[in-house]
Design an enzyme around this catalytic site. Structure first.
Site, PDB file in Angstrom:
ATOM      1  N   GLY A   1      -4.018 -10.615   6.918  1.00 22.30           N
ATOM      2  CA  GLY A   1      -3.560 -10.336   5.553  1.00 22.30           C
ATOM      3  C   GLY A   1      -2.482 -11.303   5.132  1.00 22.30           C
ATOM      4  O   GLY A   1      -2.041 -12.154   5.923  1.00 22.30           O
TER       5      GLY A   1
ATOM      6  N   THR B   1       0.686 -10.805   4.371  1.00 24.17           N
ATOM      7  CA  THR B   1       2.003 -10.639   5.008  1.00 24.17           C
ATOM      8  C   THR B   1       1.957 -11.176   6.435  1.00 24.17           C
ATOM      9  O   THR B   1       2.831 -11.930   6.868  1.00 24.17           O
ATOM     10  CB  THR B   1       2.423  -9.151   5.000  1.00 24.17           C
ATOM     11  OG1 THR B   1       2.092  -8.573   3.732  1.00 24.17           O
ATOM     12  CG2 THR B   1       3.910  -8.999   5.247  1.00 24.17           C
TER      13      THR B   1
ATOM     14  N   ASP C   1      -1.776  -1.463   4.293  1.00 26.53           N
ATOM     15  CA  ASP C   1      -1.985  -1.203   2.861  1.00 26.53           C
ATOM     16  C   ASP C   1      -1.121  -0.042   2.383  1.00 26.53           C
ATOM     17  O   ASP C   1      -0.708  -0.019   1.219  1.00 26.53           O
ATOM     18  CB  ASP C   1      -3.466  -0.926   2.611  1.00 26.53           C
ATOM     19  CG  ASP C   1      -4.296  -2.127   3.006  1.00 26.53           C
ATOM     20  OD1 ASP C   1      -4.084  -3.195   2.413  1.00 26.53           O
ATOM     21  OD2 ASP C   1      -5.111  -2.019   3.938  1.00 26.53           O
TER      22      ASP C   1
ATOM     23  N   GLY D   1      -7.592  -3.300   4.091  1.00 26.91           N
ATOM     24  CA  GLY D   1      -7.742  -3.949   2.793  1.00 26.91           C
ATOM     25  C   GLY D   1      -8.324  -5.346   2.923  1.00 26.91           C
ATOM     26  O   GLY D   1      -8.995  -5.842   2.021  1.00 26.91           O
TER      27      GLY D   1
ATOM     28  N   GLU E   1      -8.375  -5.008  14.197  1.00 27.47           N
ATOM     29  CA  GLU E   1      -6.955  -4.643  14.115  1.00 27.47           C
ATOM     30  C   GLU E   1      -6.672  -3.382  14.926  1.00 27.47           C
ATOM     31  O   GLU E   1      -5.655  -3.293  15.616  1.00 27.47           O
ATOM     32  CB  GLU E   1      -6.553  -4.417  12.657  1.00 27.47           C
ATOM     33  CG  GLU E   1      -6.472  -5.701  11.846  1.00 27.47           C
ATOM     34  CD  GLU E   1      -6.241  -5.476  10.363  1.00 27.47           C
ATOM     35  OE1 GLU E   1      -5.734  -6.386   9.710  1.00 27.47           O
ATOM     36  OE2 GLU E   1      -6.593  -4.393   9.847  1.00 27.47           O
TER      37      GLU E   1
HETATM   38  C1  5RP Z   1      -6.369  -6.283   6.743  1.00 24.25           C
HETATM   39  C2  5RP Z   1      -5.213  -5.356   6.646  1.00 24.25           C
HETATM   40  C3  5RP Z   1      -3.957  -5.913   6.066  1.00 24.25           C
HETATM   41  O1  5RP Z   1      -2.963  -5.820   7.025  1.00 24.25           O
HETATM   42  C4  5RP Z   1      -3.589  -5.134   4.846  1.00 24.25           C
HETATM   43  O2  5RP Z   1      -4.690  -5.202   3.936  1.00 24.25           O
HETATM   44  C5  5RP Z   1      -2.324  -5.659   4.186  1.00 24.25           C
HETATM   45  O3  5RP Z   1      -2.579  -6.943   3.670  1.00 24.25           O
HETATM   46  P1  5RP Z   1      -1.489  -7.719   2.819  1.00 24.25           P
HETATM   47  O4  5RP Z   1      -0.388  -8.067   3.757  1.00 24.25           O
HETATM   48  O5  5RP Z   1      -2.224  -8.925   2.298  1.00 24.25           O
HETATM   49  O6  5RP Z   1      -1.039  -6.811   1.709  1.00 24.25           O
HETATM   50  O7  5RP Z   1      -5.248  -4.213   7.008  1.00 24.25           O
HETATM   51  O8  5RP Z   1      -7.527  -5.611   7.157  1.00 24.25           O
END
Ligand code: 5RP
Length: 260
Positions: free
Chosen positions: A34, A36, A92, A104, A111
């Site tokens: 993601g 972050t 998320d 997300g 994960e």
């Molecule tokens: C990916 C994830 C991500 O950690 C989550 O969607 C958060 O993403 P971002 O840091 O872009 O908001 O679960 O599968």
């Protein structure tokens, strides 16, 4: 360059920067997926390149593996490493007990495998992910392709008997076809509004044939590092019950803000 970062990007960057305090030489480290987690990968890459940080890294998606390689981090497979000291990943949503919605970015399966096989799991997230009750963010559920419409119907049936605000289920798209995960499955997004009983929901969903895994991460996270828009970082540790704040400055550094 740093001045081009939006306030939201800065919040993501500062929590990733603070999370670097958890990273120690010699660690077997799970790298999340993601936007972050991407900041964290860049920061680790910088330590590897500039200061010879010696870590064993496992990525939670092809996307993260590619970024890590571009940043100079050698990525090993989960089967080579088997168990990790620490995983740092985004989320998320997180609630006061540090239960999470993840997926997300469609990487929830890898994960969850990586996080479950980690001695310590630290979540990095901007403050917009902090919720009282999970469920405003659609809950991703990874399902096998075979009979996925049947699986969707079974999920809808189960939801009709549960305490959720809404019960809409949609298949995640990538353009005009169904999105396919790194493991070759589809993602169903459950638009629930509010999940009052995440444990019950997790149990019933995992019993449905065709469901591979859900984006509910319960009792997995140990701490969350939250980036606020005003530059403060908040660290909540669920095991020792502490909450700490500190100010982190965004300092322009070589390559950090380039789009690698
Ligand atoms: C990916 C994830 C991500 O950690 C989550 O969607 C958060 O993403 P971002 O840091 O872009 O908001 O679960 O599968």
């Amino acid at each position: 360059m740093s001045q081009e970062l939006t306030p939201a990007d800065k919040a993501k960057f500062i929590c990733a920067k603070r999370a670097m305090d958890y990273v120690k030489p010699g660690m077997r480290l799970g790298l999340g997926t993601g936007s972050t987690a991407a900041w964290l990968v860049r920061l680790i890459g910088e330590e590897v390149r500039n200061n010879g940080l010696d870590i064993i890294a496992v990525a939670t998606s092809a996307q993260t593996a590619n970024l890590a390689a571009e940043c100079g981090i050698t990525v090993r497979t989960m089967d080579e490493v088997k168990w990790l000291d620490l995983t740092i990943d985004g989320a998320d949503e997180f609630d006061p007990e540090l239960n999470l919605i993840k997926g997300g970015g469609a990487a929830l399966l890898q994960e969850k495998i990586v996080a479950t096989a980690s001695d310590q799991v630290v979540i990095i997230a901007d403050a917009s992910k902090d919720v009282k009750i999970l469920g405003q963010f659609p809950l991703p559920v990874e399902v096998v392709k075979f009979g996925w419409e049947t699986t969707k119907g079974l999920i809808e049936e189960v939801l009709s008997n549960l305490e959720v605000m809404s019960q809409k289920v949609t298949v995640r798209m990538a353009g005009d076809t169904n999105l396919i995960t790194d493991e070759g499955h589809y993602i169903l997004d459950l638009h629930l509004g509010s999940i009052s009983k995440p444990r019950e929901l997790s149990l019933v969903l995992n019993q449905i044939p065709g469901v591979v895994e859900t984006g509910l991460f319960l009792d997995i996270a140990d701490a969350v590092v939250i980036g606020h828009l005003d530059g403060r970082v908040e660290v909540r540790d669920i095991n020792i019950g502490t909450v700490e704040f500190e100010q982190i400055d965004v300092v322009e550094q070589d390559n950090m803000f380039l789009d690698i």
